[in-house]
Write a protein that holds these residues in place. Sequence first.
Motif, PDB file in Angstrom:
ATOM      1  N   MET A  42       3.490   9.958  -9.889  1.00  0.00           N
ATOM      2  CA  MET A  42       2.890  10.119 -11.224  1.00  0.00           C
ATOM      3  C   MET A  42       2.648  11.578 -11.607  1.00  0.00           C
ATOM      4  SD  MET A  42       2.425   7.491 -13.130  1.00  0.00           S
ATOM      5  CE  MET A  42       1.138   8.194 -14.162  1.00  0.00           C
ATOM      6  N   LEU A  73      13.131 -11.766  -9.463  1.00  0.00           N
ATOM      7  CA  LEU A  73      12.553 -10.925  -8.413  1.00  0.00           C
ATOM      8  C   LEU A  73      11.141 -11.404  -8.068  1.00  0.00           C
ATOM      9  CD1 LEU A  73      13.631  -7.278  -9.356  1.00  0.00           C
ATOM     10  CD2 LEU A  73      14.818  -8.983  -7.996  1.00  0.00           C
ATOM     11  N   TRP A  86      14.212  -2.003  -4.038  1.00  0.00           N
ATOM     12  CA  TRP A  86      13.229  -3.101  -3.989  1.00  0.00           C
ATOM     13  C   TRP A  86      13.789  -4.257  -3.176  1.00  0.00           C
ATOM     14  CZ3 TRP A  86      12.704  -8.207  -5.209  1.00  0.00           C
ATOM     15  CH2 TRP A  86      11.400  -8.698  -5.314  1.00  0.00           C
ATOM     16  N   LEU A  87      15.051  -4.587  -3.401  1.00  0.00           N
ATOM     17  CA  LEU A  87      15.666  -5.704  -2.682  1.00  0.00           C
ATOM     18  C   LEU A  87      15.748  -5.398  -1.188  1.00  0.00           C
ATOM     19  CD1 LEU A  87      18.505  -6.827  -5.094  1.00  0.00           C
ATOM     20  CD2 LEU A  87      16.534  -8.150  -4.366  1.00  0.00           C
ATOM     21  N   LEU A 106      -4.339  -2.871  -7.283  1.00  0.00           N
ATOM     22  CA  LEU A 106      -3.924  -3.020  -5.886  1.00  0.00           C
ATOM     23  C   LEU A 106      -4.952  -2.389  -4.940  1.00  0.00           C
ATOM     24  CD1 LEU A 106      -0.075  -2.464  -6.055  1.00  0.00           C
ATOM     25  CD2 LEU A 106      -1.361  -4.587  -6.039  1.00  0.00           C
ATOM     26  N   ARG A 161      11.053  -7.277   4.585  1.00  0.00           N
ATOM     27  CA  ARG A 161       9.845  -8.103   4.665  1.00  0.00           C
ATOM     28  C   ARG A 161      10.186  -9.489   5.205  1.00  0.00           C
ATOM     29  NH1 ARG A 161       8.018  -7.302  -0.582  1.00  0.00           N
ATOM     30  NH2 ARG A 161       7.091  -5.305  -0.037  1.00  0.00           N
ATOM     31  N   LEU A 165      -2.176   0.132 -10.369  1.00  0.00           N
ATOM     32  CA  LEU A 165      -2.382   0.730  -9.050  1.00  0.00           C
ATOM     33  C   LEU A 165      -3.836   0.527  -8.633  1.00  0.00           C
ATOM     34  CD1 LEU A 165      -0.261   3.981  -9.343  1.00  0.00           C
ATOM     35  CD2 LEU A 165       0.234   1.942  -8.026  1.00  0.00           C
ATOM     36  N   LEU A 171      10.492   2.019 -13.105  1.00  0.00           N
ATOM     37  CA  LEU A 171      11.832   2.213 -13.664  1.00  0.00           C
ATOM     38  C   LEU A 171      11.747   2.681 -15.110  1.00  0.00           C
ATOM     39  CD1 LEU A 171      13.765  -0.857 -12.233  1.00  0.00           C
ATOM     40  CD2 LEU A 171      13.941   1.512 -11.545  1.00  0.00           C
ATOM     41  N   LEU A 174       3.947   5.587  -5.642  1.00  0.00           N
ATOM     42  CA  LEU A 174       3.833   5.670  -7.104  1.00  0.00           C
ATOM     43  C   LEU A 174       2.785   6.693  -7.485  1.00  0.00           C
ATOM     44  CD1 LEU A 174       4.236   2.115  -8.550  1.00  0.00           C
ATOM     45  CD2 LEU A 174       5.159   4.191  -9.517  1.00  0.00           C
ATOM     46  N   THR A 181       8.284 -15.191  -0.602  1.00  0.00           N
ATOM     47  CA  THR A 181       8.078 -14.450   0.640  1.00  0.00           C
ATOM     48  C   THR A 181       6.600 -14.405   1.002  1.00  0.00           C
ATOM     49  OG1 THR A 181       9.895 -13.076  -0.109  1.00  0.00           O
ATOM     50  CG2 THR A 181       8.706 -12.330   1.821  1.00  0.00           C
ATOM     51  N   MET A 187       0.834  -1.198   0.000  1.00  0.00           N
ATOM     52  CA  MET A 187       0.000   0.000   0.000  1.00  0.00           C
ATOM     53  C   MET A 187       0.871   1.251   0.000  1.00  0.00           C
ATOM     54  SD  MET A 187      -3.152   0.245  -0.256  1.00  0.00           S
ATOM     55  CE  MET A 187      -4.043   1.733  -0.604  1.00  0.00           C
ATOM     56  N   LYS A 237       3.808   1.483  -1.253  1.00  0.00           N
ATOM     57  CA  LYS A 237       4.378   1.656  -2.590  1.00  0.00           C
ATOM     58  C   LYS A 237       3.335   2.253  -3.526  1.00  0.00           C
ATOM     59  CE  LYS A 237       6.622  -1.820  -4.768  1.00  0.00           C
ATOM     60  NZ  LYS A 237       6.507  -3.016  -5.545  1.00  0.00           N
ATOM     61  N   THR A 238       2.100   1.801  -3.349  1.00  0.00           N
ATOM     62  CA  THR A 238       1.019   2.326  -4.171  1.00  0.00           C
ATOM     63  C   THR A 238       0.940   3.835  -4.018  1.00  0.00           C
ATOM     64  OG1 THR A 238      -0.120   0.339  -3.514  1.00  0.00           O
ATOM     65  CG2 THR A 238      -1.377   1.970  -4.746  1.00  0.00           C
ATOM     66  N   TRP A 257       8.370  14.934 -20.091  1.00  0.00           N
ATOM     67  CA  TRP A 257       7.129  14.242 -20.447  1.00  0.00           C
ATOM     68  C   TRP A 257       6.568  14.887 -21.694  1.00  0.00           C
ATOM     69  CZ3 TRP A 257       5.147   9.918 -18.250  1.00  0.00           C
ATOM     70  CH2 TRP A 257       3.866   9.532 -18.649  1.00  0.00           C
ATOM     71  N   LEU A 304       7.257  -2.361 -10.330  1.00  0.00           N
ATOM     72  CA  LEU A 304       8.628  -1.870 -10.136  1.00  0.00           C
ATOM     73  C   LEU A 304       9.248  -1.524 -11.481  1.00  0.00           C
ATOM     74  CD1 LEU A 304      11.337  -1.558  -8.465  1.00  0.00           C
ATOM     75  CD2 LEU A 304      11.766  -3.925  -9.097  1.00  0.00           C
ATOM     76  N   GLN A 358      12.415  -5.940   0.247  1.00  0.00           N
ATOM     77  CA  GLN A 358      12.165  -7.379   0.290  1.00  0.00           C
ATOM     78  C   GLN A 358      12.891  -7.992   1.477  1.00  0.00           C
ATOM     79  OE1 GLN A 358      10.121  -8.759  -1.781  1.00  0.00           O
ATOM     80  NE2 GLN A 358      10.373 -10.815  -0.940  1.00  0.00           N
ATOM     81  N   GLY A 396      16.724   1.629  -8.149  1.00  0.00           N
ATOM     82  CA  GLY A 396      15.365   1.092  -8.055  1.00  0.00           C
ATOM     83  C   GLY A 396      15.359  -0.359  -7.634  1.00  0.00           C
ATOM     84  N   ILE A 397      16.177  -1.168  -8.287  1.00  0.00           N
ATOM     85  CA  ILE A 397      16.202  -2.591  -7.953  1.00  0.00           C
ATOM     86  C   ILE A 397      16.816  -2.796  -6.576  1.00  0.00           C
ATOM     87  CG2 ILE A 397      17.215  -4.806  -8.602  1.00  0.00           C
ATOM     88  CD1 ILE A 397      16.664  -4.108 -11.458  1.00  0.00           C
ATOM     89  N   VAL A 436       5.813  13.376 -12.483  1.00  0.00           N
ATOM     90  CA  VAL A 436       6.306  13.111 -13.829  1.00  0.00           C
ATOM     91  C   VAL A 436       5.479  13.889 -14.844  1.00  0.00           C
ATOM     92  CG1 VAL A 436       6.611  11.338 -15.570  1.00  0.00           C
ATOM     93  CG2 VAL A 436       7.198  10.853 -13.206  1.00  0.00           C
TER      94      VAL A 436
END
Lengths: 196, 72, 335
Positions: free
Chosen positions: B11, C319, B54-55, C239, B61, C236, C202, B7, C326, B1, B3-4, C219, C198, B58, B50-51, B14
């Motif tokens: 948005m 990933l 994320w790791l 989710l 978690r 989104l 990116l 993002l 998990t 949530m 992360k939602t 943009w 993800l 994770q 970014g990766i 951007v």
Amino acid sequence: MLLYVVSAVYVCYLAVKGLSLPATWNALYWIILLFAAFNALSRSFQREDGGRQLYLYTLVDPRSVVVARSVYNALTMVVLSLLSLLFYTLFLGTEALEQAAIGQFVLSVMLGGIGFAAVLTLIAAIAARAGNGLGLMAILGFPLVLPMLLAVLRASKLALDGVAWSVTSTYFGGLVLLDIITVTLAWLLFPYLWRD
Amino acid sequence: MKKTLLLALLMPGVLLANAQDAAPSWLENSLYGNGKINAVIAVIAVILLGIGGWLYRQDRRLKRLEDAQRKA
Amino acid sequence: MKHWWWKFLAIALLLVASIAALRVPLSPALVHVSPSRIAPGEVTIEVTGYNTRFTDGMQAYLVNDSQYVCPVRVDVIDASHARIIAEVPAGMRASMTDLVVQGLTYPGAFFTEGLGEGIERGACGPRANKLDPSGLAFTFPNRSILYESIRNLHFHVPMWFTMIALMGLSVWHSIKGLGDGSLDRDRKAVSAVHVGLLFCGLGLVTGALWARATWGAFWTNDVKLNGAAVTALIYLAYLVLRGSVADAHKRARLAAIYNIFAFMLLVLFLFVVPRLNAIDSLHPGNGGNSGFNDLDLDNRLRVVFYPAVAGWVLLGLWLYDLRERTARLAEQLDR
């Protein structure tokens, strides 16, 4: 519903008097129609309680229910969009329509209305099943009608500019294709939605 | 949530980013420098960050799960 | 070990592709010519090359509507800078004149004044049968406005391929899950969406950076960018939908239905609508904008691009694998 459209158009009239630019005229019209569609269609599954649903479920095939709903919603949207077009031209004037291919514009309005109805019928059903009202419907539906909205905006803009049928027919073909695929998907997926 | 939300917050950023027409000169210099190789460097940095991020999440978690398992 | 091989493959592919993407030199090109306007009389032209090897006695000439103007003198300053002095005749036919140095063309280099019915053909046209050793080397195309950033093709574009692959995986699990109503499938679907988002993020950020460096804005209103934004919004929303249903089985079913419906419309939007209004996209391969495939020696890009895509997709799957395991652990602990 009609009241909503009329008041929306009137607000637009108050906000921008004497709108003559076809692009803006077009965009404003579709925005009004988009919100009208969300308002009208979100109610299509909301009004049913569990008992009535169970009753319908035992009585008929769920697929016929969703097809009937889609057709009904599509008809509602066609009537609604044509009526709002009428009020829109009454209030905001027809300056933008001077060069337009009227037949094509009306066709794009009708196809757009049907398209919104096709996409939003299943979304309304999902939102209603999730037990969450208009908010969820807007979140789920908006990104899905956006492609349709972009295509129909382009098509109706071309119609307003009076572009020949040979150019615009690909757009209308695409819109019809989009509608058919959407209704087919709804027909395929709806039974799973009703199972409980 | 979370992360939602993140993002969702990113948005409009951007989308609005093109509102400013005149870019600061440091940006011009850094992105356009050396035959625009810096644009490639920036892209690779973003991907790795970014990766990596994320790791890291994770990892956290999994750590939470491990703690829960130890308690149980 | 048996089940791991593809993870090693992912790393190997990414290693090879990334090194190649960064190390392969750009082919030589002329990047800057001044002045931008020539009139009859003597002109001094400054030429800047990129990865070029200018040498004394190299060939240089002006081309106007396949008529050639030979230089009076060519001074080489260093390997990438030269000064060309030419006597521009009056009466050239076309308004744009190209410059050619060492077989490299700078098209539309000069706006030309003093047009007429044509000039006497100079004696210095392209030399036939010249074997240029740089043409044989493995290089990436050098395109104006892109230059070195053409390497981003191997980093930015695979993000979208990976995202689509993960979303496709998610839909596959959703379809299967609708059939048998299993929560395992639902977990797999949502894990794939998480990792897909993800890569979507990116792709958006790297795309914005690359766009800023090439088109001058982060943009632009472009078919592909709209598609990317719609994709992000759809997932989104997916989710959010999951977050608003408490019962696990009901959540699985509703989410799967939305996922399938949305993905099908998304595929239509990404691959059909751009064909419909293929008018105004800045992206390569859309309306009037040539793809990368028309570049000379495009195969040199492809040789690196396809392994890069395969590597990133495999990394995305890796990933996803981590995420899914998990989530499974979390479910088992909950029980």
